[in-house]
Design a protein around this motif. Structure first.
Motif, PDB file in Angstrom:
ATOM      1  N   ARG A   1       0.822  -1.110   0.186  1.00 19.96           N
ATOM      2  CA  ARG A   1      -0.141  -0.038  -0.338  1.00 19.96           C
ATOM      3  C   ARG A   1       1.424   0.990  -0.099  1.00 19.96           C
ATOM      4  O   ARG A   1       0.615   2.322  -0.612  1.00 19.96           O
ATOM      5  CB  ARG A   1      -1.056   0.034   1.212  1.00 19.96           C
ATOM      6  CG  ARG A   1      -1.850  -1.191   1.074  1.00 19.96           C
ATOM      7  CD  ARG A   1      -3.371  -0.375   1.502  1.00 19.96           C
ATOM      8  NE  ARG A   1      -2.660  -0.512   3.770  1.00 19.96           N
ATOM      9  CZ  ARG A   1      -2.967  -1.999   4.716  1.00 19.96           C
ATOM     10  NH1 ARG A   1      -3.387  -2.758   3.997  1.00 19.96           N
ATOM     11  NH2 ARG A   1      -2.001  -1.686   5.583  1.00 19.96           N
ATOM     12  N   LEU A   2       2.118   1.087   0.273  1.00 19.04           N
ATOM     13  CA  LEU A   2       3.510   2.838   0.567  1.00 19.04           C
ATOM     14  C   LEU A   2       3.225   2.523  -0.257  1.00 19.04           C
ATOM     15  O   LEU A   2       3.239   3.965  -0.695  1.00 19.04           O
ATOM     16  CB  LEU A   2       4.001   2.187   2.007  1.00 19.04           C
ATOM     17  CG  LEU A   2       3.552   2.180   3.846  1.00 19.04           C
ATOM     18  CD1 LEU A   2       4.527   2.124   4.381  1.00 19.04           C
ATOM     19  CD2 LEU A   2       2.534   3.947   3.404  1.00 19.04           C
ATOM     20  N   SER A   3       3.609   1.532  -1.469  1.00 22.59           N
ATOM     21  CA  SER A   3       4.550   1.818  -1.961  1.00 22.59           C
ATOM     22  C   SER A   3       3.706   2.253  -3.540  1.00 22.59           C
ATOM     23  O   SER A   3       3.744   3.144  -4.394  1.00 22.59           O
ATOM     24  CB  SER A   3       5.059   0.785  -3.176  1.00 22.59           C
ATOM     25  OG  SER A   3       4.226  -0.402  -2.858  1.00 22.59           O
ATOM     26  N   GLY A   4       2.511   1.963  -3.265  1.00 17.11           N
ATOM     27  CA  GLY A   4       1.424   2.332  -4.706  1.00 17.11           C
ATOM     28  C   GLY A   4       0.581   3.609  -4.047  1.00 17.11           C
ATOM     29  O   GLY A   4       1.002   4.344  -5.007  1.00 17.11           O
ATOM     30  N   ASP A   5       0.706   4.238  -2.942  1.00 16.64           N
ATOM     31  CA  ASP A   5       0.828   5.964  -2.542  1.00 16.64           C
ATOM     32  C   ASP A   5       1.740   6.348  -3.076  1.00 16.64           C
ATOM     33  O   ASP A   5       1.875   7.427  -3.137  1.00 16.64           O
ATOM     34  CB  ASP A   5       0.596   5.492  -1.284  1.00 16.64           C
ATOM     35  CG  ASP A   5      -1.072   5.066  -0.571  1.00 16.64           C
ATOM     36  OD1 ASP A   5      -1.535   5.189  -1.758  1.00 16.64           O
ATOM     37  OD2 ASP A   5      -1.102   5.313   1.584  1.00 16.64           O
ATOM     38  N   ILE A   6       3.463   6.148  -2.513  1.00 16.98           N
ATOM     39  CA  ILE A   6       4.027   6.839  -3.092  1.00 16.98           C
ATOM     40  C   ILE A   6       4.023   7.099  -4.733  1.00 16.98           C
ATOM     41  O   ILE A   6       4.043   7.925  -5.746  1.00 16.98           O
ATOM     42  CB  ILE A   6       5.577   6.013  -2.503  1.00 16.98           C
ATOM     43  CG1 ILE A   6       5.717   6.249  -1.062  1.00 16.98           C
ATOM     44  CG2 ILE A   6       6.576   6.444  -3.849  1.00 16.98           C
ATOM     45  CD1 ILE A   6       6.946   5.114  -0.790  1.00 16.98           C
ATOM     46  N   HIS A   7       4.064   5.770  -5.360  1.00 12.25           N
ATOM     47  CA  HIS A   7       4.403   5.729  -7.136  1.00 12.25           C
ATOM     48  C   HIS A   7       2.899   6.823  -7.368  1.00 12.25           C
ATOM     49  O   HIS A   7       2.952   7.817  -8.658  1.00 12.25           O
ATOM     50  CB  HIS A   7       3.489   4.521  -7.654  1.00 12.25           C
ATOM     51  CG  HIS A   7       2.952   4.677  -8.600  1.00 12.25           C
ATOM     52  ND1 HIS A   7       4.145   4.972  -9.803  1.00 12.25           N
ATOM     53  CD2 HIS A   7       2.075   4.427  -9.261  1.00 12.25           C
ATOM     54  CE1 HIS A   7       3.535   4.485 -11.331  1.00 12.25           C
ATOM     55  NE2 HIS A   7       2.473   4.523 -11.036  1.00 12.25           N
TER      56      HIS A   7
ATOM     57  N   LEU B   1       4.787  18.971 -12.541  1.00  8.42           N
ATOM     58  CA  LEU B   1       6.151  20.146 -13.145  1.00  8.42           C
ATOM     59  C   LEU B   1       5.957  20.567 -14.519  1.00  8.42           C
ATOM     60  O   LEU B   1       6.707  20.545 -15.017  1.00  8.42           O
ATOM     61  CB  LEU B   1       7.369  18.924 -12.542  1.00  8.42           C
ATOM     62  CG  LEU B   1       7.207  18.699 -11.145  1.00  8.42           C
ATOM     63  CD1 LEU B   1       8.765  18.157 -10.686  1.00  8.42           C
ATOM     64  CD2 LEU B   1       8.070  20.524 -10.960  1.00  8.42           C
ATOM     65  N   ASP B   2       5.361  18.792 -15.069  1.00  6.16           N
ATOM     66  CA  ASP B   2       4.679  19.623 -16.535  1.00  6.16           C
ATOM     67  C   ASP B   2       4.149  20.474 -16.873  1.00  6.16           C
ATOM     68  O   ASP B   2       4.728  21.214 -17.501  1.00  6.16           O
ATOM     69  CB  ASP B   2       4.523  17.990 -16.939  1.00  6.16           C
ATOM     70  CG  ASP B   2       5.775  16.430 -17.281  1.00  6.16           C
ATOM     71  OD1 ASP B   2       6.216  17.829 -17.386  1.00  6.16           O
ATOM     72  OD2 ASP B   2       4.884  15.706 -17.042  1.00  6.16           O
ATOM     73  N   ASN B   3       2.900  20.658 -16.107  1.00  9.06           N
ATOM     74  CA  ASN B   3       2.265  21.757 -16.200  1.00  9.06           C
ATOM     75  C   ASN B   3       3.524  23.393 -16.239  1.00  9.06           C
ATOM     76  O   ASN B   3       2.651  24.555 -16.663  1.00  9.06           O
ATOM     77  CB  ASN B   3       0.628  21.932 -15.336  1.00  9.06           C
ATOM     78  CG  ASN B   3       0.334  20.525 -15.609  1.00  9.06           C
ATOM     79  OD1 ASN B   3       0.378  20.380 -16.851  1.00  9.06           O
ATOM     80  ND2 ASN B   3      -0.785  20.435 -14.635  1.00  9.06           N
ATOM     81  N   MET B   4       4.410  22.954 -14.716  1.00  8.71           N
ATOM     82  CA  MET B   4       4.666  24.442 -14.090  1.00  8.71           C
ATOM     83  C   MET B   4       5.717  24.580 -15.232  1.00  8.71           C
ATOM     84  O   MET B   4       6.009  25.592 -15.975  1.00  8.71           O
ATOM     85  CB  MET B   4       5.279  24.236 -13.551  1.00  8.71           C
ATOM     86  CG  MET B   4       4.584  24.033 -11.674  1.00  8.71           C
ATOM     87  SD  MET B   4       5.693  23.817 -10.457  1.00  8.71           S
ATOM     88  CE  MET B   4       7.167  25.147 -10.491  1.00  8.71           C
ATOM     89  N   GLY B   5       6.013  23.974 -16.469  1.00 11.88           N
ATOM     90  CA  GLY B   5       7.285  24.132 -17.647  1.00 11.88           C
ATOM     91  C   GLY B   5       6.360  24.282 -18.085  1.00 11.88           C
ATOM     92  O   GLY B   5       7.213  25.200 -19.330  1.00 11.88           O
ATOM     93  N   ASN B   6       4.827  23.726 -19.046  1.00 11.87           N
ATOM     94  CA  ASN B   6       4.827  24.937 -20.065  1.00 11.87           C
ATOM     95  C   ASN B   6       4.204  25.924 -19.535  1.00 11.87           C
ATOM     96  O   ASN B   6       4.088  26.358 -20.806  1.00 11.87           O
ATOM     97  CB  ASN B   6       3.301  23.299 -20.183  1.00 11.87           C
ATOM     98  CG  ASN B   6       3.287  21.746 -20.584  1.00 11.87           C
ATOM     99  OD1 ASN B   6       4.773  22.464 -21.407  1.00 11.87           O
ATOM    100  ND2 ASN B   6       2.562  20.867 -20.515  1.00 11.87           N
TER     101      ASN B   6
ATOM    102  N   SER C   1       1.482  12.605  -9.627  1.00 17.32           N
ATOM    103  CA  SER C   1       1.007  13.528  -9.429  1.00 17.32           C
ATOM    104  C   SER C   1       1.883  14.715  -9.074  1.00 17.32           C
ATOM    105  O   SER C   1       1.907  15.616 -10.178  1.00 17.32           O
ATOM    106  CB  SER C   1       0.395  13.828  -8.335  1.00 17.32           C
ATOM    107  OG  SER C   1       0.718  14.329  -6.819  1.00 17.32           O
ATOM    108  N   HIS C   2       3.473  14.413  -8.609  1.00 18.83           N
ATOM    109  CA  HIS C   2       4.204  15.587  -8.523  1.00 18.83           C
ATOM    110  C   HIS C   2       5.109  16.604 -10.241  1.00 18.83           C
ATOM    111  O   HIS C   2       5.578  16.784 -10.571  1.00 18.83           O
ATOM    112  CB  HIS C   2       5.195  15.529  -7.877  1.00 18.83           C
ATOM    113  CG  HIS C   2       5.189  15.791  -6.303  1.00 18.83           C
ATOM    114  ND1 HIS C   2       5.942  15.293  -5.948  1.00 18.83           N
ATOM    115  CD2 HIS C   2       3.563  16.248  -6.308  1.00 18.83           C
ATOM    116  CE1 HIS C   2       4.892  15.612  -3.788  1.00 18.83           C
ATOM    117  NE2 HIS C   2       3.705  15.924  -4.556  1.00 18.83           N
TER     118      HIS C   2
END
Length: 124
Positions: free
Chosen positions: A56-62, A72-77, A67-68
């Motif tokens: 569960r923890l690894s799924g949450d980290i994924h 970051l892609d949106n900020m770059g655009n 989302s990050h």
């Protein structure tokens, strides 16, 4: 899980008391063997719980990393579009400076600086 325990109990009862040297029917051996099996079952249950928690923890980290990455892609655009707007504004300033008189240019630059400072202090 219950089927696994039944299989182990059947195996234990089938081979209970049989060793390399012959048949041994000791109740002490049988009870300590059952205690060991019980301890092993508890340890396996504990490990299974830990494995599920780590899964569960690894799924949450994924999900968090995904989302990050999107953010970051949106900020770059956004930065790319801002850079385009800024370069267009600078091109307009260059054209104004090249075609207008020096007095008009000075008043334009001074008004731009004053407006920029007002906006800066209002947002600060």
């Amino acid at each position: 899980m219950n089927v696994r325990r039944d299989n182990r109990n059947n195996r234990v009862s089938l081979f209970d008391g049989i060793e390399e040297g012959g048949i041994r029917a000791s109740s002490l051996y049988s009870s300590s063997h059952e205690i060991d099996e019980h301890d092993n079952e508890q340890a396996m249950d504990g490990l299974q719980d830990r494995v599920n928690l780590l899964k569960r923890l690894s799924g949450d980290i994924h999900e968090e990393v995904d989302s990050h990455n999107r953010m970051l892609d949106n900020m770059g655009n956004d930065m790319d579009s801002s850079r385009g707007v800024l370069s267009g504004t600078m091109d307009k300033f260059k054209s104004v400076f090249e075609t207008k008189s020096s007095r008009r240019t000075f008043s334009l630059v001074a008004s731009f600086v004053v407006i920029f400072l007002i906006i800066y202090y209002l947002t600060k």
